[in-house]
Design an enzyme around this catalytic site. Structure first.
Site, PDB file in Angstrom:
ATOM      1  N   CYS A  51       0.850  -1.237  -0.010  1.00 17.96           N
ATOM      2  CA  CYS A  51      -0.113  -0.071   0.017  1.00 17.96           C
ATOM      3  C   CYS A  51       0.883   1.127   0.048  1.00 17.96           C
ATOM      4  O   CYS A  51       0.517   2.377  -0.785  1.00 17.96           O
ATOM      5  CB  CYS A  51      -1.205  -0.104   1.233  1.00 17.96           C
ATOM      6  N   GLN A  87       1.623   5.769   8.869  1.00 20.37           N
ATOM      7  CA  GLN A  87       0.805   4.612   8.391  1.00 20.37           C
ATOM      8  C   GLN A  87      -0.488   4.311   9.314  1.00 20.37           C
ATOM      9  O   GLN A  87      -0.080   4.365  10.616  1.00 20.37           O
ATOM     10  CB  GLN A  87       1.750   3.385   7.897  1.00 20.37           C
ATOM     11  N   ARG A 110       4.030   3.634  12.235  1.00 19.46           N
ATOM     12  CA  ARG A 110       2.568   3.537  12.428  1.00 19.46           C
ATOM     13  C   ARG A 110       1.890   4.627  13.226  1.00 19.46           C
ATOM     14  O   ARG A 110       2.568   4.723  14.486  1.00 19.46           O
ATOM     15  CB  ARG A 110       2.074   1.991  13.232  1.00 19.46           C
ATOM     16  N   HIS A 162      -2.701   6.349   4.565  1.00 21.63           N
ATOM     17  CA  HIS A 162      -1.260   6.396   5.009  1.00 21.63           C
ATOM     18  C   HIS A 162      -0.622   7.592   4.246  1.00 21.63           C
ATOM     19  O   HIS A 162      -1.196   8.185   3.215  1.00 21.63           O
ATOM     20  CB  HIS A 162      -0.533   5.406   4.121  1.00 21.63           C
TER      21      HIS A 162
HETATM   22  P1  NAP Z   1      -9.225  -9.710   6.788  1.00 20.56           P
HETATM   23  O1  NAP Z   1     -10.202  -8.703   6.978  1.00 20.56           O
HETATM   24  O2  NAP Z   1      -8.649 -10.281   7.922  1.00 20.56           O
HETATM   25  O3  NAP Z   1     -10.262 -10.726   5.960  1.00 20.56           O
HETATM   26  C1  NAP Z   1      -9.305 -12.173   5.482  1.00 20.56           C
HETATM   27  C2  NAP Z   1     -10.381 -13.205   5.727  1.00 20.56           C
HETATM   28  O4  NAP Z   1     -10.831 -13.680   7.082  1.00 20.56           O
HETATM   29  C3  NAP Z   1     -11.692 -12.962   5.208  1.00 20.56           C
HETATM   30  O5  NAP Z   1     -11.687 -13.037   3.676  1.00 20.56           O
HETATM   31  C4  NAP Z   1     -12.781 -14.125   5.718  1.00 20.56           C
HETATM   32  O6  NAP Z   1     -12.395 -15.423   5.020  1.00 20.56           O
HETATM   33  C5  NAP Z   1     -11.947 -14.302   7.080  1.00 20.56           C
HETATM   34  N1  NAP Z   1     -12.869 -13.834   8.188  1.00 20.56           N
HETATM   35  C6  NAP Z   1     -12.909 -14.431   9.366  1.00 20.56           C
HETATM   36  N2  NAP Z   1     -13.822 -13.707  10.225  1.00 20.56           N
HETATM   37  C7  NAP Z   1     -14.302 -12.733   9.667  1.00 20.56           C
HETATM   38  C8  NAP Z   1     -15.300 -11.689   9.925  1.00 20.56           C
HETATM   39  N3  NAP Z   1     -15.862 -11.495  10.994  1.00 20.56           N
HETATM   40  N4  NAP Z   1     -15.305 -10.892   8.868  1.00 20.56           N
HETATM   41  C9  NAP Z   1     -14.720 -10.775   7.549  1.00 20.56           C
HETATM   42  N5  NAP Z   1     -13.831 -11.840   7.470  1.00 20.56           N
HETATM   43  C10 NAP Z   1     -13.744 -12.979   8.454  1.00 20.56           C
HETATM   44  O7  NAP Z   1      -7.981  -9.384   5.846  1.00 20.56           O
HETATM   45  P2  NAP Z   1      -7.668  -8.087   5.180  1.00 20.56           P
HETATM   46  O8  NAP Z   1      -6.989  -6.993   6.096  1.00 20.56           O
HETATM   47  O9  NAP Z   1      -8.709  -7.754   4.238  1.00 20.56           O
HETATM   48  O10 NAP Z   1      -6.291  -8.602   4.198  1.00 20.56           O
HETATM   49  C11 NAP Z   1      -6.407  -9.457   3.277  1.00 20.56           C
HETATM   50  C12 NAP Z   1      -5.032  -9.450   2.267  1.00 20.56           C
HETATM   51  O11 NAP Z   1      -5.023  -8.484   1.735  1.00 20.56           O
HETATM   52  C13 NAP Z   1      -3.835  -9.826   3.253  1.00 20.56           C
HETATM   53  O12 NAP Z   1      -2.807 -10.311   2.587  1.00 20.56           O
HETATM   54  C14 NAP Z   1      -3.102  -8.521   3.504  1.00 20.56           C
HETATM   55  O13 NAP Z   1      -1.776  -8.495   3.560  1.00 20.56           O
HETATM   56  C15 NAP Z   1      -3.632  -8.011   1.956  1.00 20.56           C
HETATM   57  N6  NAP Z   1      -3.477  -6.591   2.076  1.00 20.56           N
HETATM   58  C16 NAP Z   1      -4.130  -5.902   3.078  1.00 20.56           C
HETATM   59  C17 NAP Z   1      -3.969  -4.560   3.120  1.00 20.56           C
HETATM   60  C18 NAP Z   1      -4.422  -3.704   4.306  1.00 20.56           C
HETATM   61  O14 NAP Z   1      -4.528  -2.505   4.116  1.00 20.56           O
HETATM   62  N7  NAP Z   1      -5.244  -4.575   5.269  1.00 20.56           N
HETATM   63  C19 NAP Z   1      -3.441  -3.688   2.078  1.00 20.56           C
HETATM   64  C20 NAP Z   1      -2.903  -4.614   0.938  1.00 20.56           C
HETATM   65  C21 NAP Z   1      -3.028  -5.761   1.154  1.00 20.56           C
HETATM   66  P3  NAP Z   1     -13.280 -16.457   4.983  1.00 20.56           P
HETATM   67  O15 NAP Z   1     -14.658 -16.030   4.513  1.00 20.56           O
HETATM   68  O16 NAP Z   1     -12.725 -17.630   4.169  1.00 20.56           O
HETATM   69  O17 NAP Z   1     -13.620 -17.170   6.299  1.00 20.56           O
END
Ligand code: NAP
Length: 371
Positions: free
Chosen positions: A136, A163, A268, A275
């Protein structure tokens, strides 16, 4: 091409923003979308891209193989587990991923099409199939200053980052707000009382920050009323991995040879989802500031050049102003007292939009031949 699209990770934080953007841009029109989950297979999926259908098992390679394109925001562990199995099974579809796991693979292209559309096109022409969203912070920096690099004006860049909590994940965002609430509970009444000595207000806050009462399970330290100058894991050379990505990913995105030196400190802060970065840019020569501002202004449709004035800065160059928009705000542009070839700038962008979901969404449309 056919357009059977599988989406994994759609209910996570990045995935939810991706779905919002796809809806806003009518991307689901004419798409045959299958939604997958690692934990909710069989439950009803969202009614997007056709009638609602049960969620498919995101760990079932045979079902995944039926897709022409897989878009995943599920995370790096999922990618590391499933991508090799799919490729080993002979699947030749497009893999579009928000996670970092495959970014530096030789077969992968980091996607940021306003900046590197020719690099993406060359990869498509070669028949490459793995397209990965960038870090990001790196994507947001390049969207702000890529034109200066393309003009061959830049010797090196340092980026000092501020960030947001969202970059650490959903639980961390909630923990930041919880910390803020705890501070309010502990010191809010005293702070609202004009007669209350300010140093005693500060003492209430500092006592809480250093106590076991503060919620720090996810960050491991106070973030509200403080900051954390460490993001990701340590590298052998003293950088954090977040700092290492600055040079490694930016050069891969732009396919630069020789590489452009980029380094800095990643910090952070208590912003929610934007960011910010303070940049020092060493220019190869004394380029007039007006030329620099004009080049930045024309670099892509999302850049907003903010005049180097207090009122404009407070109104337009803060996380509060930029959050939830696709704007890449850049301001505080001036030559430094270090010399006429030293430029400083401050830039702010939403790390869930251009920092994560938007490059992935746009890559899907590129693969579909829609843009
Ligand atoms: P996240 O919110 O933790 O979601 C990932 C997965 O967790 C969901 O697809 C879902 O999969 C599961 N999950 C379990 N309980 C949940 C709940 N209560 N609500 C929603 N989902 C739940 O992950 P994220 O922050 O979006 O990041 C995903 C990826 O993108 C990572 O590899 C991260 O490094 C990358 N990324 C993140 C960012 C960022 O700013 N956060 C930026 C760039 C890239 P199921 O439906 O399969 O259970």
């Amino acid at each position: 091409m056919s357009n059977r699209v599988g989406i994994i990770g759609w209910r996570g934080m990045v995935g939810s923003v991706l779905i919002q953007r796809m809806q806003a841009e009518n991307d689901f029109d004419g798409l045959d979308v299958t939604f997958f989950s690692t934990s909710q297979a069989g439950e009803p999926g969202p009614a997007l891209g056709g009638a609602a259908r049960p969620l498919q098992d995101a760990l079932d390679v045979d079902t995944l193989r039926e897709m022409d394109i897989l878009v995943t925001c599920q995370g790096g562990d999922y990618t590391k587990k499933i991508h090799p199995q799919l490729r080993a099974s002979g699947w030749t579809g497009y893999w579009i991923d928000a996670a970092s796991a495959l970014r530096m693979n030789a077969e992968s292209t980091i996607v940021l099409d306003p900046v590197n559309r020719p690099v993406i096109q060359a990869a498509l022409d070669r028949g490459d199939k793995d397209f990965i969203g960038g870090n990001c912070t790196v994507s947001l920096m390049l969207l702000a200053v890529h034109r200066l690099i393309e003009m061959n004006w830049v010797d090196w860049i340092t980026s000092m980052t501020y960030q947001s909590a969202s970059g650490a994940g959903a639980a961390q965002m909630k923990e930041l707000v919880r910390q803020m609430a705890q501070i309010g509970e502990r010191a809010g009444t005293a702070a609202a009382d004009p007669q209350y000595p300010v140093l005693e207000v500060e003492q209430h806050v500092s006592d809480l920050l250093r106590s076991a009462d503060l919620a720090t399970d996810h960050f491991g330290a106070p973030l509200a009323a403080s900051l954390i100058p460490w993001i990701d894991r340590a590298m052998d050379n003293g950088q954090t991995r977040e700092e290492w990505k600055g040079q490694a990913e930016a050069n891969k995105i732009l396919a630069l040879d020789p590489p452009l030196p980029i380094d800095g400190q990643c910090v952070r802060v208590g912003a929610m989802r934007c960011h910010s970065q303070g940049l020092t840019i060493k220019l190869k020569q004394d380029i007039p500031l007006t030329d620099i501002e004009a080049a930045v202004r024309e670099s892509n449709p999302w850049v907003r050049v903010i005049p180097n004035e207090k009122s404009a800065t407070l109104a337009g160059l803060t996380p509060a102003a930029v959050s939830g928009t696709l704007d890449i705000a850049i301001g505080r542009l001036r030559k430094m007292t270090l010399g006429p070839d030293y430029l400083t700038a401050f830039t702010v962008g939403d790390q869930l939009l251009w920092g994560a979901a938007e490059p992935v969404r746009r890559m899907l449309n590129i693969v579909l031949g829609r843009v």
